[in-house]
Enzyme design. Sequence first.
Site, PDB file in Angstrom:
ATOM      1  N   GLY A  42       1.615  13.329  -5.419  1.00 19.07           N
ATOM      2  CA  GLY A  42       2.470  13.667  -4.289  1.00 19.07           C
ATOM      3  C   GLY A  42       2.257  12.669  -3.168  1.00 19.07           C
ATOM      4  O   GLY A  42       1.369  11.819  -3.233  1.00 19.07           O
ATOM      5  N   SER A  94       1.314  10.971   0.470  1.00 19.50           N
ATOM      6  CA  SER A  94       0.159  11.036   1.361  1.00 19.50           C
ATOM      7  C   SER A  94       0.397  12.154   2.373  1.00 19.50           C
ATOM      8  O   SER A  94       1.480  12.272   2.936  1.00 19.50           O
ATOM      9  CB  SER A  94      -0.006   9.701   2.099  1.00 19.50           C
ATOM     10  OG  SER A  94      -1.091   9.758   2.983  1.00 19.50           O
ATOM     11  N   GLY A  95      -0.606  13.001   2.566  1.00 19.59           N
ATOM     12  CA  GLY A  95      -0.469  14.105   3.511  1.00 19.59           C
ATOM     13  C   GLY A  95       0.113  15.368   2.915  1.00 19.59           C
ATOM     14  O   GLY A  95       0.265  16.371   3.611  1.00 19.59           O
ATOM     15  N   GLY A 113      -1.322  17.255   0.694  1.00 18.16           N
ATOM     16  CA  GLY A 113      -2.383  18.244   0.506  1.00 18.16           C
ATOM     17  C   GLY A 113      -3.143  18.111  -0.801  1.00 18.16           C
ATOM     18  O   GLY A 113      -3.911  19.006  -1.160  1.00 18.16           O
ATOM     19  N   LYS A 114      -2.967  17.020  -1.507  1.00 18.66           N
ATOM     20  CA  LYS A 114      -3.603  16.839  -2.813  1.00 18.66           C
ATOM     21  C   LYS A 114      -5.122  16.976  -2.755  1.00 18.66           C
ATOM     22  O   LYS A 114      -5.706  17.761  -3.497  1.00 18.66           O
ATOM     23  CB  LYS A 114      -3.245  15.466  -3.402  1.00 18.66           C
ATOM     24  CG  LYS A 114      -1.782  15.242  -3.659  1.00 18.66           C
ATOM     25  CD  LYS A 114      -1.502  13.848  -4.194  1.00 18.66           C
ATOM     26  CE  LYS A 114      -1.939  12.733  -3.276  1.00 18.66           C
ATOM     27  NZ  LYS A 114      -1.282  12.717  -1.946  1.00 18.66           N
ATOM     28  N   SER A 115      -5.760  16.199  -1.906  1.00 19.38           N
ATOM     29  CA  SER A 115      -7.228  16.204  -1.829  1.00 19.38           C
ATOM     30  C   SER A 115      -7.760  17.550  -1.356  1.00 19.38           C
ATOM     31  O   SER A 115      -8.750  18.060  -1.889  1.00 19.38           O
ATOM     32  CB  SER A 115      -7.717  15.094  -0.891  1.00 19.38           C
ATOM     33  OG  SER A 115      -7.380  13.831  -1.399  1.00 19.38           O
ATOM     34  N   SER A 128      -0.176   8.265  -6.971  1.00 16.65           N
ATOM     35  CA  SER A 128       0.369   7.840  -8.272  1.00 16.65           C
ATOM     36  C   SER A 128       1.897   7.866  -8.257  1.00 16.65           C
ATOM     37  O   SER A 128       2.512   8.712  -8.896  1.00 16.65           O
ATOM     38  CB  SER A 128      -0.208   8.672  -9.420  1.00 16.65           C
ATOM     39  OG  SER A 128      -0.181  10.045  -9.184  1.00 16.65           O
TER      40      SER A 128
END
Length: 197
Positions: free
Chosen positions: A33, A35-36, A38-40, A107
Site C-alpha cells: 500500500g 506510504s502512510g 498503515g502497513k508497518s 511494493s
Amino acid sequence: MVNKDIVWHEASITKREYHEKNQHKSSIIWLTGLSGSGKSTIANAAARELFAQGYQVTVLDGDNVRHGLNKDLGFSDEDRKENIRRIGEVAKLFVEQGTIVITAFISPFKEDRGLVRQLVEEDEFHEVYVKCDLATCEERDPKGLYKKARNGEIPFFTGIDSPYEEPETPELVLDTGAHNREECKNQLVQYVKDQTK
C-alpha cells in the site's frame, strides 16, 4: 545466474517438522500500500498479538531493511524491483524455517509482488492490500515524506511522481481509511490464524 559450482544444501530440519513443532503453517503475509497507509503499524501490532498467542512470527519492514540489506539501493524502478526481489528471497528463507513473515513494503509494482508469490508454494503467499486513498495518506504523512516529495526533495515518490499499481485480487483488503488500527489489526490476526492452521 547461479554459478554451476554452487551446490544447494538441503536443510536437516524440514518445513513440515517446523510446522508440527510450531503447530501452525508458515507463510508470507505481504502488506502492500501507499506510504502512510498503515502497513508497518498494522504489521507490528498483528505480530505482537500473534507472538503473544505462541505463533512464530517476524516482521520485515521496508524502512528497516533499507538500513542494512538494501542500503545500497535507491528508488528508481530498477532498484525498487531489486529491493522486492531480495526481500522475497529473505521471506522465503523464513517460510522454510516455519515462520510466519509479515512484510510491510509499498511494493508498487504488480509484477514484483507476483514474482515473490512464485518463490513459495501456492498457499504460502497472501497479498494484503492496505488500502487508503492518497489524500488521507498525505494528511497523515507520519514521516513528512509527502511534503518533501511535493516540494521536489524526494524524486520517484510513489503516489506523487511514481505509480502505485493496486492489487487486482488480493487475498485480504484492510481499508485503513474506513476502519481504525485496532479493527484492521484484528482482521489481519484472524486472517493469519485461519490461513496457517
